[in-house]
Design an enzyme around this catalytic site. Structure first.
Site, mmCIF file in Angstrom:
data_model
loop_
_atom_site.group_PDB
_atom_site.id
_atom_site.type_symbol
_atom_site.label_atom_id
_atom_site.label_comp_id
_atom_site.label_asym_id
_atom_site.label_seq_id
_atom_site.Cartn_x
_atom_site.Cartn_y
_atom_site.Cartn_z
ATOM 1 N N LYS A 114 4.054 22.925 -34.111
ATOM 2 C CA LYS A 114 3.343 23.951 -34.708
ATOM 3 C C LYS A 114 2.670 24.679 -33.477
ATOM 4 O O LYS A 114 2.339 23.879 -32.627
ATOM 5 C CB LYS A 114 2.208 23.417 -35.625
ATOM 6 C CG LYS A 114 1.486 24.705 -36.369
ATOM 7 C CD LYS A 114 0.581 23.858 -37.103
ATOM 8 C CE LYS A 114 -0.443 24.803 -37.880
ATOM 9 N NZ LYS A 114 -1.226 24.000 -38.802
ATOM 10 N N SER A 194 -1.612 25.678 -43.397
ATOM 11 C CA SER A 194 -1.080 26.573 -42.219
ATOM 12 C C SER A 194 0.151 26.246 -41.433
ATOM 13 O O SER A 194 0.950 26.794 -40.837
ATOM 14 C CB SER A 194 -2.383 26.744 -41.237
ATOM 15 O OG SER A 194 -2.558 25.566 -40.668
ATOM 16 N N SER A 218 -4.053 21.627 -44.635
ATOM 17 C CA SER A 218 -2.687 22.442 -43.802
ATOM 18 C C SER A 218 -1.481 21.648 -43.516
ATOM 19 O O SER A 218 -0.644 22.201 -42.898
ATOM 20 C CB SER A 218 -3.649 23.131 -42.557
ATOM 21 O OG SER A 218 -4.077 24.004 -43.112
#
Length: 525
Positions: A114, A194, A218
């Site tokens: 990420k 996210s 997330s």
């Protein structure tokens, strides 16, 4: 287990073909294959066993994933950058194998990160143009551990900008740097955030494993909504040094994969114990056959938190899931963890204070805006930051929030953490449970910049706020759209949770490959 697999590795070599791609480079519903290996379903132990047999190299595996990114990712927009050194990393792993010097089960395995996790030689942006310049020049601790374990850093994934902590009505999976990530199952639906790019990339088989981060939901929500596995570890188990923060009181990075065993092997590396067997599982042999005993659910007591607010279709899926678990010998009782309204009342104001403190500390280590006030000013002068949604209300509220030295804040955080822990501990004790289960997510809503997300999903909050582990495994689908089952346990019970998750995964067998449908009609959410 990991040592058994690593010890069985020998030498390797073959060519590669990336199938599962139709005419013109568009994804087809077929499986992604590499010389007879189904990339959609293969596990790390199976890959390493093939390397040991001489029928696979890390170079071939890495090249297959890079080709798949090139062919498939334009549909879903999950991968921001690939690492130019990925093939060199893979070749180095193959050389270690030939010399009998493999570093563990992740050696030679491609991993996506990420893009809020610092990498010395790739941009780390949190999705914002404010950090899109010079790379950090250092690795996050978790990246250093992946490199030490021999993993191939394949690239970086898109995310909800600033991990969804910028606007009051954000659109998950959108960032100014990467644009909008799409759900591979139905392309006009949202991937949740996210860790949107990490989950969508795994669903599309663009990497073997990925790293996500979570403050509240997330990791697990994107995992559930994209039909993959995601673990939010116990707080502090994985180092957060070098990860763009929201709150040191809740933030954690964690592993994501298409199956529980790969998730567990990746966690072992992230915690610095790469040879450990954190699964508590015993694969039948070094070929990596699916882990988990056939009777692994017998006698387990699971509390089902139904959450009917997520809709009748999800509730019906939870009923079917409970029936399958009972048929496998588990006892399933219905529960409602207490204190949820108070948690919802306290969490957001506490995060505002913590974000101001922690983002200022992080920005001071990077080129660009040096604190939150400068970041707000940057967004006001860069129209690209407002092309999906204009607001930065959370930034502004955080700037005005009480400092974390304020006694009122301290009392609020103490109450918040205490109630979150009690919500899980008391529920586990009252019903003599091994874990609490709940729906991870509703069916994915239609992505809409003007409206923003429709994501009031309360199941992630108790584990997120308490710092306890939670694990999402695929439970099934509502139509074309995946829904996860979220499992929660007590503090530092990650091993037991992964073991239970593997047994649940084996029983439900709910994973299926995405079909990249353009739409399935109007959203019900």
């Amino acid at each position: 287990m990991a040592a058994v697999v690593a010890g069985s590795l020998l030498a390797s070599a073959p060519g590669v073909s990336a199938r599962g791609v139709g005419a013109g480079g568009t994804p087809s519903p077929g499986a992604a294959s590499l010389e007879g290996i189904d990339l959609d379903t293969v596990t790390i132990p199976e890959l390493q066993a093939r390397r040991g047999q001489g029928s696979l190299t890390s170079l071939a595996l890495t090249r297959a994933y890079l080709r798949r990114i090139e062919a498939v990712d334009p549909k879903i927009n999950a991968v921001l950058y690939t690492d130019p050194s990925a093939l060199r990393q893979a070749a180095a792993s193959d050389a270690r194998q030939r010399g009998g010097r493999l570093r563990g089960p992740l050696d030679g395995i491609p991993v996506l990160l990420k893009d809020n996790v610092d990498t010395r030689d790739l941009p780390t942006t949190a999705g914002s143009l404010a950090l899109a310049g010079e790379p950090p020049g250092r690795d996050a601790v978790l990246v250093a551990r992946l490199r030490q374990a021999g993993a191939v850093i394949l690239g970086k994934t898109n995310l909800s900008e600033w991990a969804n902590f910028r606007a009051a009505k954000p659109t998950s999976g959108w960032s100014a740097v990467g644009g909008q990530t799409h759900n591979p199952y139905v392309l006009d639906r949202n991937p949740c955030g996210s860790s949107a790019g990490s989950a969508a990339a795994l669903a599309a088989s663009l990497s073997q494993v990925a790293i996500g981060t979570e403050t509240d939901g997330s990791i697990v929500c994107p995992a559930g909504m994209n039909g993959v596995v995601g673990l939010k570890p116990s707080l502090g188990l994985v180092s957060q040094r070098g990860v763009v923060p929201i709150s040191a009181q809740q933030d954690t990075a964690g592993p994501m994969a298409r199956n529980v065993i790969d998730t567990a092997l990746t966690l072992a590396v992230l915690t610095g114990d790469r040879a450990a067997d954190l699964t508590g599982l015993s694969p039948r042999d070094a070929t990596g056959a699916r882990a988990g005993r056939p009777d692994g659910l017998r006698g387990k007591r699971i509390g089902l938190w139904r959450l009917p607010s997520l809709g009748s279709d999800v509730d019906a899926l939870m009923s079917a899931t409970a029936a399958k678990l009972r048929a496998a010998g588990a006892e399933v009782v219905e529960v409602t963890p207490p204190y949820q309204a108070r948690l919802a009342e306290l969490e957001f104001p506490a995060l505002l204070s913590e974000f101001h403190r922690d983002i200022d500390a992080y920005l001071a280590t990077r080129r660009g805006p040096r604190d939150l006030a400068a970041l707000i000013a940057f967004n006001r002068t860069h129209p690209q930051e407002r092309t999906c949604f204009a607001g930065q209300e959370l930034f502004e509220q955080a700037l005005a929030a009480p400092p974390t030295t304020d006694p009122a804040y301290r009392a609020m955080r103490a109450e918040l953490t205490d109630l979150a822990r009690r919500s899980i501990d008391e529920t586990l004790a009252a019903h003599r449970l091994d874990a609490i289960a709940a729906p991870t997510n509703p069916p994915a809503w239609t992505t809409d910049c003007a409206r923003g997300d429709n994501d009031v999903i309360p199941s992630s909050t108790p584990a997120a706020v308490s710092g306890y582990p939670s694990l999402s495994v695929p439970a099934g689908s509502v139509g074309e759209l995946p829904v996860g089952l979220l499992l929660m346990a007590g503090d530092r019970q990650d091993t037991g949770l992964l073991s239970l998750g593997a047994a649940v995964e084996r029983r439900l067998e709910a994973w299926r490959a995405p079909r990249y449908l353009p739409s399935v009609g109007p959203s019900a959410h």
